[in-house]
Design a protein around this motif. Structure first.
Motif, PDB file in Angstrom:
ATOM      1  N   TYR A 110      12.672  -4.005  -4.077  1.00 29.12           N
ATOM      2  CA  TYR A 110      11.656  -3.205  -5.017  1.00 29.12           C
ATOM      3  C   TYR A 110      10.349  -2.923  -4.282  1.00 29.12           C
ATOM      4  CZ  TYR A 110      14.641  -4.942  -8.472  1.00 29.12           C
ATOM      5  OH  TYR A 110      15.783  -5.247  -9.446  1.00 29.12           O
ATOM      6  N   SER A 111      10.142  -1.705  -4.264  1.00 25.85           N
ATOM      7  CA  SER A 111       8.715  -1.284  -3.584  1.00 25.85           C
ATOM      8  C   SER A 111       8.330   0.068  -4.247  1.00 25.85           C
ATOM      9  CB  SER A 111       8.880  -1.109  -1.938  1.00 25.85           C
ATOM     10  OG  SER A 111       9.742   0.348  -1.996  1.00 25.85           O
ATOM     11  N   PHE A 112       6.934   0.429  -4.075  1.00 26.14           N
ATOM     12  CA  PHE A 112       6.589   1.635  -4.652  1.00 26.14           C
ATOM     13  C   PHE A 112       5.903   2.441  -3.737  1.00 26.14           C
ATOM     14  CE2 PHE A 112       2.943   3.903  -6.886  1.00 26.14           C
ATOM     15  CZ  PHE A 112       3.788   4.659  -7.620  1.00 26.14           C
ATOM     16  N   GLU A 113       6.156   3.793  -3.992  1.00 27.04           N
ATOM     17  CA  GLU A 113       5.779   4.948  -2.876  1.00 27.04           C
ATOM     18  C   GLU A 113       4.485   5.625  -3.468  1.00 27.04           C
ATOM     19  OE1 GLU A 113       7.088   8.811  -0.722  1.00 27.04           O
ATOM     20  OE2 GLU A 113       8.557   7.185  -0.439  1.00 27.04           O
ATOM     21  N   LEU A 114       3.404   5.545  -2.632  1.00 24.98           N
ATOM     22  CA  LEU A 114       2.060   6.074  -3.422  1.00 24.98           C
ATOM     23  C   LEU A 114       1.472   6.965  -1.999  1.00 24.98           C
ATOM     24  CD1 LEU A 114      -0.234   6.397  -5.433  1.00 24.98           C
ATOM     25  CD2 LEU A 114      -1.370   4.555  -4.188  1.00 24.98           C
ATOM     26  N   LYS A 115       1.338   8.219  -2.358  1.00 30.29           N
ATOM     27  CA  LYS A 115       0.962   9.044  -1.364  1.00 30.29           C
ATOM     28  C   LYS A 115       1.876   9.200  -0.071  1.00 30.29           C
ATOM     29  CE  LYS A 115      -3.996   9.364  -2.717  1.00 30.29           C
ATOM     30  NZ  LYS A 115      -5.354   9.044  -2.432  1.00 30.29           N
ATOM     31  N   LYS A 150      -4.605   3.486   5.061  1.00 25.58           N
ATOM     32  CA  LYS A 150      -3.831   4.585   4.924  1.00 25.58           C
ATOM     33  C   LYS A 150      -3.954   5.411   3.473  1.00 25.58           C
ATOM     34  CE  LYS A 150      -0.205   3.005   7.786  1.00 25.58           C
ATOM     35  NZ  LYS A 150       1.308   2.212   7.688  1.00 25.58           N
ATOM     36  N   LEU A 151      -4.348   4.951   2.621  1.00 28.16           N
ATOM     37  CA  LEU A 151      -4.297   5.717   1.161  1.00 28.16           C
ATOM     38  C   LEU A 151      -5.580   6.508   1.194  1.00 28.16           C
ATOM     39  CD1 LEU A 151      -2.686   2.915  -1.196  1.00 28.16           C
ATOM     40  CD2 LEU A 151      -1.830   5.027  -0.723  1.00 28.16           C
ATOM     41  N   GLY A 152      -6.793   5.864   1.704  1.00 29.64           N
ATOM     42  CA  GLY A 152      -8.104   6.342   1.702  1.00 29.64           C
ATOM     43  C   GLY A 152      -8.809   5.822   0.469  1.00 29.64           C
ATOM     44  N   GLU A 153     -10.057   6.332   0.445  1.00 32.19           N
ATOM     45  CA  GLU A 153     -10.792   5.790  -0.690  1.00 32.19           C
ATOM     46  C   GLU A 153     -10.207   5.896  -2.145  1.00 32.19           C
ATOM     47  OE1 GLU A 153     -14.403   4.119  -1.383  1.00 32.19           O
ATOM     48  OE2 GLU A 153     -13.751   4.969   0.659  1.00 32.19           O
ATOM     49  N   PRO A 154     -10.217   4.987  -2.895  1.00 31.88           N
ATOM     50  CA  PRO A 154      -9.608   4.788  -4.179  1.00 31.88           C
ATOM     51  C   PRO A 154     -10.614   6.062  -5.088  1.00 31.88           C
ATOM     52  CG  PRO A 154     -10.739   2.899  -3.795  1.00 31.88           C
ATOM     53  CD  PRO A 154     -10.856   3.346  -2.393  1.00 31.88           C
ATOM     54  N   SER A 155      -9.797   6.776  -5.464  1.00 38.48           N
ATOM     55  CA  SER A 155     -10.456   7.798  -6.718  1.00 38.48           C
ATOM     56  C   SER A 155     -11.235   7.163  -7.890  1.00 38.48           C
ATOM     57  CB  SER A 155      -9.550   8.526  -7.035  1.00 38.48           C
ATOM     58  OG  SER A 155      -8.387   8.147  -7.596  1.00 38.48           O
ATOM     59  N   GLY A 156     -10.735   6.042  -8.136  1.00 39.91           N
ATOM     60  CA  GLY A 156     -11.412   5.428  -9.438  1.00 39.91           C
ATOM     61  C   GLY A 156     -12.153   4.209  -9.223  1.00 39.91           C
ATOM     62  N   GLY A 157     -12.356   3.925  -7.712  1.00 39.49           N
ATOM     63  CA  GLY A 157     -13.183   2.820  -7.482  1.00 39.49           C
ATOM     64  C   GLY A 157     -12.513   1.515  -6.964  1.00 39.49           C
ATOM     65  N   TYR A 158     -13.449   0.822  -6.523  1.00 41.84           N
ATOM     66  CA  TYR A 158     -13.250  -0.542  -6.112  1.00 41.84           C
ATOM     67  C   TYR A 158     -13.821  -1.844  -6.951  1.00 41.84           C
ATOM     68  CZ  TYR A 158     -12.987  -4.640  -2.801  1.00 41.84           C
ATOM     69  OH  TYR A 158     -13.008  -5.639  -2.419  1.00 41.84           O
ATOM     70  N   TYR A 171      -6.580   3.667  -7.848  1.00 38.92           N
ATOM     71  CA  TYR A 171      -6.224   5.071  -7.253  1.00 38.92           C
ATOM     72  C   TYR A 171      -5.729   5.894  -8.458  1.00 38.92           C
ATOM     73  CZ  TYR A 171      -6.542   3.326  -2.632  1.00 38.92           C
ATOM     74  OH  TYR A 171      -6.971   2.769  -1.406  1.00 38.92           O
ATOM     75  N   ASP A 172      -5.451   7.356  -8.331  1.00 34.30           N
ATOM     76  CA  ASP A 172      -5.135   8.130  -9.463  1.00 34.30           C
ATOM     77  C   ASP A 172      -3.709   7.364 -10.077  1.00 34.30           C
ATOM     78  OD1 ASP A 172      -6.953   9.891  -9.454  1.00 34.30           O
ATOM     79  OD2 ASP A 172      -5.661  11.271  -7.992  1.00 34.30           O
ATOM     80  N   SER A 173      -3.717   6.920 -11.348  1.00 33.50           N
ATOM     81  CA  SER A 173      -2.450   6.238 -12.087  1.00 33.50           C
ATOM     82  C   SER A 173      -1.889   5.016 -11.527  1.00 33.50           C
ATOM     83  CB  SER A 173      -1.330   7.588 -12.278  1.00 33.50           C
ATOM     84  OG  SER A 173      -2.020   8.610 -12.718  1.00 33.50           O
ATOM     85  N   VAL A 222       2.906   9.064 -12.693  1.00 35.61           N
ATOM     86  CA  VAL A 222       3.735   8.277 -11.590  1.00 35.61           C
ATOM     87  C   VAL A 222       5.038   7.998 -12.061  1.00 35.61           C
ATOM     88  CG1 VAL A 222       1.807   8.039 -10.012  1.00 35.61           C
ATOM     89  CG2 VAL A 222       2.432   6.313 -11.761  1.00 35.61           C
ATOM     90  N   LYS A 223       6.038   7.653 -11.091  1.00 30.87           N
ATOM     91  CA  LYS A 223       7.109   6.851 -11.745  1.00 30.87           C
ATOM     92  C   LYS A 223       7.597   6.137 -10.435  1.00 30.87           C
ATOM     93  CE  LYS A 223       9.822  11.033 -10.038  1.00 30.87           C
ATOM     94  NZ  LYS A 223      10.719  12.278 -10.327  1.00 30.87           N
TER      95      LYS A 223
END
Length: 173
Positions: free
Chosen positions: A45-50, A66-74, A91-93, A117-118
């Motif tokens: 099990y793993s999840f893919e984001l961007k 690698k993902l960059g700045e989180p859109s919703g903050g930290y 991050y988004d969603s 997301v799925k």
């Protein structure tokens, strides 16, 4: 509106975790009774984001760079379950939660926040139990309104209500 409700959910989740810390803080700092993340590493099990494959117990610093700045903050707070700080990246969603292990930041959990997301197997929030079982099989444990799948060091939880997925969480078991 969607982002505001996501942020509210994230803030509430962080508040619940901090409140839980108050109950655990009676353990002495040198206690060996604190939870320790599993040492197993291989999981299906793993999840893919961007385009980046995220695995529980993976290198959180590598992922977030690698993902960059989180859109919703930290957000970070002293951990009540592990040594050091718990770290939350919104991050988004998707929310990533990190913890410290042997002085390194590791990925503790991935929470899918909405149906935008799925999973790699195609399951998203709002899907029916039949779709989860079709995608992941019948080798699961059902407890506390969740379908729990385990592989290697990962627990994949589908929180269910009225036969419908309400939340999806990948976590270290």
């Amino acid at each position: 509106m969607r982002k505001k409700s996501l942020m509210l959910a994230a803030v509430l989740a962080a508040g619940v975790m901090m409140a839980a810390c108050g109950r655990i803080s009676t353990l002495p700092d040198n206690s060996q009774d604190k939870p320790v993340a599993s040492q197993q590493t291989e999981s299906k099990y793993s999840f893919e984001l961007k385009g980046i494959e995220l695995k529980t117990d993976g290198d959180l610093t590598e992922y977030t760079s690698k993902l960059g700045e989180p859109s919703g903050g930290y957000y970070e707070a002293k951990s009540c379950a592990f040594e050091g700080m718990d770290k939350f990246y919104y991050y988004d969603s998707v929310t990533l939660q990190g913890y410290q292990k042997d002085g390194n930041d590791k990925l503790y959990s991935i929470t899918l926040m909405d149906d935008a997301v799925k999973t790699k197997e195609g399951v998203r929030i709002g899907d029916k139990k039949d779709k989860v079982v079709s995608a992941y099989g019948s080798d699961y444990t059902e407890a506390d309104g969740q379908l729990l799948y385990e592989s290697g060091n990962t627990r994949l939880s589908f929180v269910m209500k009225d036969d419908e997925v309400q939340s999806i969480i990948y976590s270290v078991k």
